[in-house]
Design an enzyme around this catalytic site. Sequence first.
Site, PDB file in Angstrom:
ATOM      1  N   HIS A 292      54.893 -16.951 -33.245  1.00 45.19           N
ATOM      2  CA  HIS A 292      54.516 -16.545 -31.505  1.00 45.19           C
ATOM      3  C   HIS A 292      53.110 -18.132 -32.215  1.00 45.19           C
ATOM      4  O   HIS A 292      52.447 -18.823 -31.143  1.00 45.19           O
ATOM      5  CB  HIS A 292      53.550 -15.700 -31.453  1.00 45.19           C
ATOM      6  CG  HIS A 292      54.305 -14.766 -30.725  1.00 45.19           C
ATOM      7  ND1 HIS A 292      55.821 -14.935 -30.891  1.00 45.19           N
ATOM      8  CD2 HIS A 292      54.583 -14.823 -29.097  1.00 45.19           C
ATOM      9  CE1 HIS A 292      56.145 -13.774 -29.839  1.00 45.19           C
ATOM     10  NE2 HIS A 292      55.892 -14.270 -28.693  1.00 45.19           N
TER      11      HIS A 292
ATOM     12  N   LYS B 269      57.637  -2.340 -28.683  1.00 46.64           N
ATOM     13  CA  LYS B 269      57.177  -1.225 -28.086  1.00 46.64           C
ATOM     14  C   LYS B 269      55.257  -0.969 -27.914  1.00 46.64           C
ATOM     15  O   LYS B 269      55.230  -2.191 -28.943  1.00 46.64           O
ATOM     16  CB  LYS B 269      57.263  -0.521 -29.858  1.00 46.64           C
ATOM     17  CG  LYS B 269      56.325  -0.667 -30.639  1.00 46.64           C
ATOM     18  CD  LYS B 269      56.795   0.016 -31.585  1.00 46.64           C
ATOM     19  CE  LYS B 269      55.841  -0.411 -33.061  1.00 46.64           C
ATOM     20  NZ  LYS B 269      55.053   0.122 -33.925  1.00 46.64           N
TER      21      LYS B 269
END
Lengths: 184, 280
Positions: free
Chosen positions: A37, A102
Amino acid sequence: MNKIITAPLTIDVVKTLKAGDNCLVSGYIYTARDAAHKRMIEALNRGEELPFDIKNQIIYYVGPCPAREGHIIGSCGPTTSGRMDAYTPKLLELGLKGMIGKGERDKSVIEAMIKYGAVYFGAIGGAGALLAKSVEESEIIAYHDLGAEAIRRLKVKDFPVTVIIDCEGNNLYQIGRKSFEIND
Amino acid sequence: MRTIHTDTIIEAVKNLCIEANCSLPNDVYCAIEKSIGTEKSQIGKGILEKIKENADIAKEQNMPICQDTGMAIFFVKIGQDVHIEGEYLYDAINEGVRRGYKEGYMRNSIVRDPLDRVNTGDNTPAVIHTEIVAGDKLEIIFAPKGFGSENMSATCMLKPSQGEAGVIDFVLDTVKKAGANPCPPIFVGVGIGGSMEKAAILSKYALTRDVEYENPNPYYRKMEEFLKDEINKLGIGPQGFGGSNTCLRVFIETFPTHIAGLPVAVNICCHVLRHKKIVI
């Protein structure tokens, strides 16, 4: 009852998904976590293109274990999504339609999900051996040097996920907890 | 004086790394199995069943239970009548980790510097806690720790006047803040007393206990049960999707402390509570 979903997504499919829906995802998804990222956003800041066309795609926050001989991939459960929050709104703006991970997302991510129309799925954390069974192909497509953190294109079949936050901002973590909270 | 060669230690550590990461301890497996029966949420029950199935697959295929095969944490008790021959003990443990993580197809998750963040490529160095004890044995506990749950852990220096209520509030607050991030149902290690770092180490050591372990101090035994019940009232549930099983066990370890202080550390572990011990 599971909803059957094909990846990449479309905005019409995204709109049908509600927090709490159990889904089985089949098709192509991309893996990226912390280091990937960071590199993607740095590339965008330099005016470069992303290593894959992100429009309508699903990103899976995972750094898998190496594959044993004869296996496609090692254990590959989700990592905590919140660490990607700083980078995510920009990717949603560019057309990212789904994320699998999550844990909670921050306000900026949820607002961008509502604005651009995207869905956040949860896969079972700590069930990486089970989830590996739903992966049919795995290929590193960028940032080889990052090892487990490289970007992979995965072909998945019936990959089990649950909608945590839908494109209206409904959040299963809040809804679920409220139903089972005991105040005495 | 008993002599133990580091070649023996390297081999033992290698095997510990692979076994701990691929085979869920039986006590943890049983705790998960038991929770399926008590879970009130249907989604939660389904998740617990998949978690159990995952442990079966991992054991059968000798693959890691979770892709986060963790930072390698060791508690080593060295008998004072043991002579270690060969190389430096810490080098031997790290060599065992290197071999275990490679042969076990486990993920390398360690970066060489917390800020420049370049992966060391072999999951070393390990965090090694050593203690000199009586006797001529060498005990090695290996407890790989994933950082989804490690990141949600916390320490706090309470005032002595805050007492028991302060400890309880801090534990509950930490678990509440953690929410879904540490992959519930969780196990909670609590270290109370000592100094700041002692409390933190105690909280980590607490997580190496077996689920059936009975705290020898009845006061803390009761507090462990109370905390578990209070955590489960939060409703976080399996994976945070809501439910009655948020915590499967609380373990408390204590140490004498200073007249001015009440250090508390809460170390959260996901449902994959990995720990394995050998005695050489």
